[in-house]
Design a protein around this motif. Structure first.
Motif, mmCIF file in Angstrom:
data_model
loop_
_atom_site.group_PDB
_atom_site.id
_atom_site.type_symbol
_atom_site.label_atom_id
_atom_site.label_comp_id
_atom_site.label_asym_id
_atom_site.label_seq_id
_atom_site.Cartn_x
_atom_site.Cartn_y
_atom_site.Cartn_z
ATOM 1 N N PRO A 47 -4.024 -4.549 3.784
ATOM 2 C CA PRO A 47 -3.217 -3.325 3.728
ATOM 3 C C PRO A 47 -3.946 -2.128 3.139
ATOM 4 N N GLN A 48 -5.156 -2.341 2.580
ATOM 5 C CA GLN A 48 -5.862 -1.236 1.945
ATOM 6 C C GLN A 48 -6.949 -0.632 2.821
ATOM 7 N N ASN A 52 -0.291 2.278 6.274
ATOM 8 C CA ASN A 52 0.339 2.177 4.958
ATOM 9 C C ASN A 52 0.300 3.498 4.195
ATOM 10 N N GLN A 53 -0.702 4.316 4.482
ATOM 11 C CA GLN A 53 -0.744 5.625 3.835
ATOM 12 C C GLN A 53 0.370 6.524 4.345
ATOM 13 N N TRP A 88 3.335 5.257 5.851
ATOM 14 C CA TRP A 88 4.576 4.586 5.400
ATOM 15 C C TRP A 88 4.189 3.556 4.343
ATOM 16 N N PRO A 89 4.178 3.922 3.095
ATOM 17 C CA PRO A 89 3.748 3.000 2.029
ATOM 18 C C PRO A 89 4.583 1.725 2.014
ATOM 19 N N GLY A 90 3.878 0.599 1.947
ATOM 20 C CA GLY A 90 4.542 -0.693 1.847
ATOM 21 C C GLY A 90 5.056 -1.265 3.144
ATOM 22 N N ILE A 91 4.755 -0.616 4.285
ATOM 23 C CA ILE A 91 5.269 -1.133 5.553
ATOM 24 C C ILE A 91 4.588 -2.442 5.937
ATOM 25 N N TRP A 92 3.380 -2.670 5.422
ATOM 26 C CA TRP A 92 2.663 -3.911 5.701
ATOM 27 C C TRP A 92 1.928 -4.373 4.446
ATOM 28 N N ASP A 93 2.283 -5.557 3.937
ATOM 29 C CA ASP A 93 1.622 -6.093 2.753
ATOM 30 C C ASP A 93 1.772 -7.616 2.741
ATOM 31 N N HIS A 125 5.317 -10.990 6.522
ATOM 32 C CA HIS A 125 4.068 -10.375 6.977
ATOM 33 C C HIS A 125 2.923 -11.389 6.963
#
Length: 294
Positions: A131-132, A140-141, A143-148, A155
């Motif tokens: 995710p980073q 993720n930048q 929509w923060p937290g959309i994929w983790d 996920h």
């Protein structure tokens, strides 16, 4: 007329099959007998041998709600992996099964994933879905937290399913392409002349004719999904987060080598072995009779 091979030296056949027999005995029958012994016994708390408990280990795992969640998760994992891998492989095989320029290159390229070891693919996909970084990091930048997958079990399971399906595409692709090439061209050409589009021809003509291959691959992929997922899960998630990616084969390892419950893990391995035997029985009982090579 059936032909049989005869050897003048009666020792020669045993020498030829000897290496294979040794491998089967050492890596299958010996571990199986040990698993059966541990499944029906229980080690003493302070050593001193094992005591027979018969079916107590099996009753203990069957009464465990967490175990049934693992079984359900394994079934879901197997169905999703099998369906995704076979669908993509069939899609690619239908496109490559054409007398067009460059198709030979794609026929070779689509097989390559099958040659990659599962742990190596797991490391690569873990980096791809991090995710980073990469495309996922850019999403993720926005929509923060959309994929983790590190904290979200859904996920993480999706990530492993995609990786396992990708690894099986090459295997399925070989069989699908071979089956499609066995179909007489006159049949597909007649469908094209009647105005059927490629997708229509695939569902109405090609797919019914390769039904034995589809059934065979369905059984083989289900068996692989139940038994060959350990390397991916151990490399990518180690069963986490919070056991959300723990399937039957990984639970056997975790309970046996991490939880030191050898008897319970052995009982689980017997249950998994019986499941694989059942799937294999289906293959030889129904699939083998429907596969024709002429």
């Amino acid at each position: 007329m059936e032909r049989r091979a005869y050897y003048r030296n009666p020792v020669l056949p045993w020498l030829l099959i000897g290496p294979q027999l040794i491998l089967v005995l050492v890596f299958f029958y010996w571990p199986t007998t040990q698993a059966l012994y541990w499944a029906f016994t229980l080690e003493q708390p302070w050593g001193g041998g094992n005591s027979w408990v018969w079916l107590d280990n099996f009753l203990a795992i069957f009464r465990d709600g967490e175990y049934w969640l693992t079984v359900a998760r394994s079934a879901f994992y197997a169905l999703c992996t099998t369906g995704l891998s076979m669908a993509v492989a069939l899609f690619l095989a239908c496109f490559v099964d054409r007398a067009l320029k460059g198709t030979k290159i794609f026929q070779s390229v689509y097989v390559w994933p099958y040659a990659i070891a599962a742990p190596a693919a797991g490391v690569a996909f873990r980096f791809i879905f991090a995710p980073q970084s990469g495309i996922v990091g850019s999403i993720n930048q926005i929509w923060p937290g959309i994929w983790d997958p590190a904290t979200n079990g859904v996920h993480a399971l999706i990530m492993i399913i995609i990786c396992h399906a990708w690894l099986g595409i090459g295997y399925n692709f070989i069989f699908f392409l071979a089956a499609l090439q066995m179909i007489p061209r006159s049949i597909t050409e007649a469908g094209a002349m009647d105005g059927a589009r490629p997708v229509r021809r695939m569902f109405d003509l090609q797919l019914p004719l390769i039904a034995p291959t589809v059934f065979f691959l369905l059984i083989m992929n289900l068996i692989s999904s139940f038994t060959d997922s350990f390397g991916l899960i151990d490399t990518m998630t180690e069963g986490g987060p919070v056991g959300s990616t723990e399937v039957m084969v990984y639970k056997i390892y975790f309970d046996g080598f991490k939880g030191l419950d050898y008897s319970g893990a052995a009982a689980q391995s017997i249950v998994l072995m019986l499941l694989v035997i059942a799937l294999t029985f289906v293959q030889f009982k129904w699939v083998e009779k429907r596969v024709h090579y002429n």
